[in-house]
Design a protein around this motif. Structure first.
Motif, PDB file in Angstrom:
ATOM      1  N   THR A 139       0.915  -1.172  -0.108  1.00 50.64           N
ATOM      2  CA  THR A 139      -0.105  -0.088   0.102  1.00 50.64           C
ATOM      3  C   THR A 139       0.913   1.251   0.051  1.00 50.64           C
ATOM      4  O   THR A 139       0.338   2.219  -0.258  1.00 50.64           O
ATOM      5  CB  THR A 139      -0.778   0.009   1.154  1.00 50.64           C
ATOM      6  OG1 THR A 139      -0.232  -0.158   2.366  1.00 50.64           O
ATOM      7  CG2 THR A 139      -2.052  -1.075   1.020  1.00 50.64           C
ATOM      8  N   SER A 140       2.111   1.158   0.250  1.00 51.18           N
ATOM      9  CA  SER A 140       2.995   2.253   0.262  1.00 51.18           C
ATOM     10  C   SER A 140       4.633   1.579   0.372  1.00 51.18           C
ATOM     11  O   SER A 140       4.692   0.442   0.779  1.00 51.18           O
ATOM     12  CB  SER A 140       2.928   3.305   1.507  1.00 51.18           C
ATOM     13  OG  SER A 140       3.013   2.649   2.580  1.00 51.18           O
ATOM     14  N   ILE A 146       2.586  -1.282  -6.148  1.00 50.96           N
ATOM     15  CA  ILE A 146       2.577  -0.476  -5.298  1.00 50.96           C
ATOM     16  C   ILE A 146       1.276   0.385  -5.352  1.00 50.96           C
ATOM     17  O   ILE A 146       1.362   1.247  -6.390  1.00 50.96           O
ATOM     18  CB  ILE A 146       3.672   0.402  -5.147  1.00 50.96           C
ATOM     19  CG1 ILE A 146       5.029  -0.470  -4.899  1.00 50.96           C
ATOM     20  CG2 ILE A 146       3.719   1.548  -3.878  1.00 50.96           C
ATOM     21  CD1 ILE A 146       6.348   0.295  -5.048  1.00 50.96           C
ATOM     22  N   GLY A 175       0.005   3.126  -3.601  1.00 47.14           N
ATOM     23  CA  GLY A 175       0.042   4.285  -2.513  1.00 47.14           C
ATOM     24  C   GLY A 175       1.271   5.127  -2.952  1.00 47.14           C
ATOM     25  O   GLY A 175       2.066   4.807  -3.886  1.00 47.14           O
ATOM     26  N   PRO A 176       1.683   5.834  -1.706  1.00 46.12           N
ATOM     27  CA  PRO A 176       2.735   6.683  -1.980  1.00 46.12           C
ATOM     28  C   PRO A 176       4.206   5.808  -1.769  1.00 46.12           C
ATOM     29  O   PRO A 176       4.511   4.876  -1.131  1.00 46.12           O
ATOM     30  CB  PRO A 176       2.716   7.690  -0.478  1.00 46.12           C
ATOM     31  CG  PRO A 176       1.898   6.894   0.333  1.00 46.12           C
ATOM     32  CD  PRO A 176       0.983   6.188  -0.666  1.00 46.12           C
ATOM     33  N   ILE A 177       5.160   6.403  -2.360  1.00 42.26           N
ATOM     34  CA  ILE A 177       6.510   5.982  -2.574  1.00 42.26           C
ATOM     35  C   ILE A 177       7.532   7.031  -1.761  1.00 42.26           C
ATOM     36  O   ILE A 177       7.341   8.148  -2.321  1.00 42.26           O
ATOM     37  CB  ILE A 177       7.267   5.664  -3.888  1.00 42.26           C
ATOM     38  CG1 ILE A 177       6.074   4.654  -4.593  1.00 42.26           C
ATOM     39  CG2 ILE A 177       8.635   5.456  -3.700  1.00 42.26           C
ATOM     40  CD1 ILE A 177       6.741   4.301  -5.900  1.00 42.26           C
TER      41      ILE A 177
END
Length: 162
Positions: A129-130, A157, A159-161
């Motif tokens: 999710t991240s 992925i 979500g945020p990286i």
């Protein structure tokens, strides 16, 4: 160890990293003891501590098969799981610090190796999710076949990286 249920629920995906982490932590303890002994600064070791160090040395040899010699760890290998558990307890006892397996796994990243896979539908090696900006993910797909009806995603992925 601080999280005893972890070994009972360990998956084939994280077992290699868990073996490596236990091997590295035990190696650090043994190296510190050797260095202190060579420098002449080591305090007297009790008989119980000496037995624990001897056992730790033997357990490290078992882990060496997997970390150095390339033997593939198996979640059904009771000797291996018992060794990881005992190494963790010895390291905790000798250092006086809890050994956080989860932190060790997060630090080491994720490695997934799929061999002889025959994929006919959708398959994803790693879903997240991240992901942290310091994360390390390795996916190896060896001797695998993705059929015309199949789809292989190495890393997904959602979500945020960073």
């Amino acid at each position: 160890m601080s999280d005893p249920f972890t070994l009972a629920t360990v998956s084939a995906t994280v077992l290699p990293q868990l073996v490596k982490f236990a091997f590295e932590q035990a190696g650090k303890v043994l190296e510190k003891r050797r260095s202190a002994a060579e420098a002449g600064g080591e305090a007297k070791t009790s008989d119980a501590e000496a037995r624990m160090l001897d056992d730790l040395e033997q357990r490290v040899q078992i882990l060496r098969k997997y970390t150095v010699d390339g033997v593939r760890p198996d979640v059904a290998d009771r000797e291996l799981l018992d060794t990881i558990d005992v190494v963790g307890r010895h390291v905790e006892s000798l250092t006086g610090q809890p050994l956080d397996l989860a932190a060790g796994l997060k630090r080491s990243g994720v490695e997934v190796e799929m061999e002889r896979a025959d994929i006919e539908g959708p398959a994803t090696a790693v879903k997240a999710t991240s992901i942290a900006d310091t994360a390390r993910v390795t996916v190896k797909f060896n001797d695998g076949v993705v059929r015309a009806t199949g789809e292989f995603t190495a890393v997904e992925i959602n979500g945020p990286i960073g």
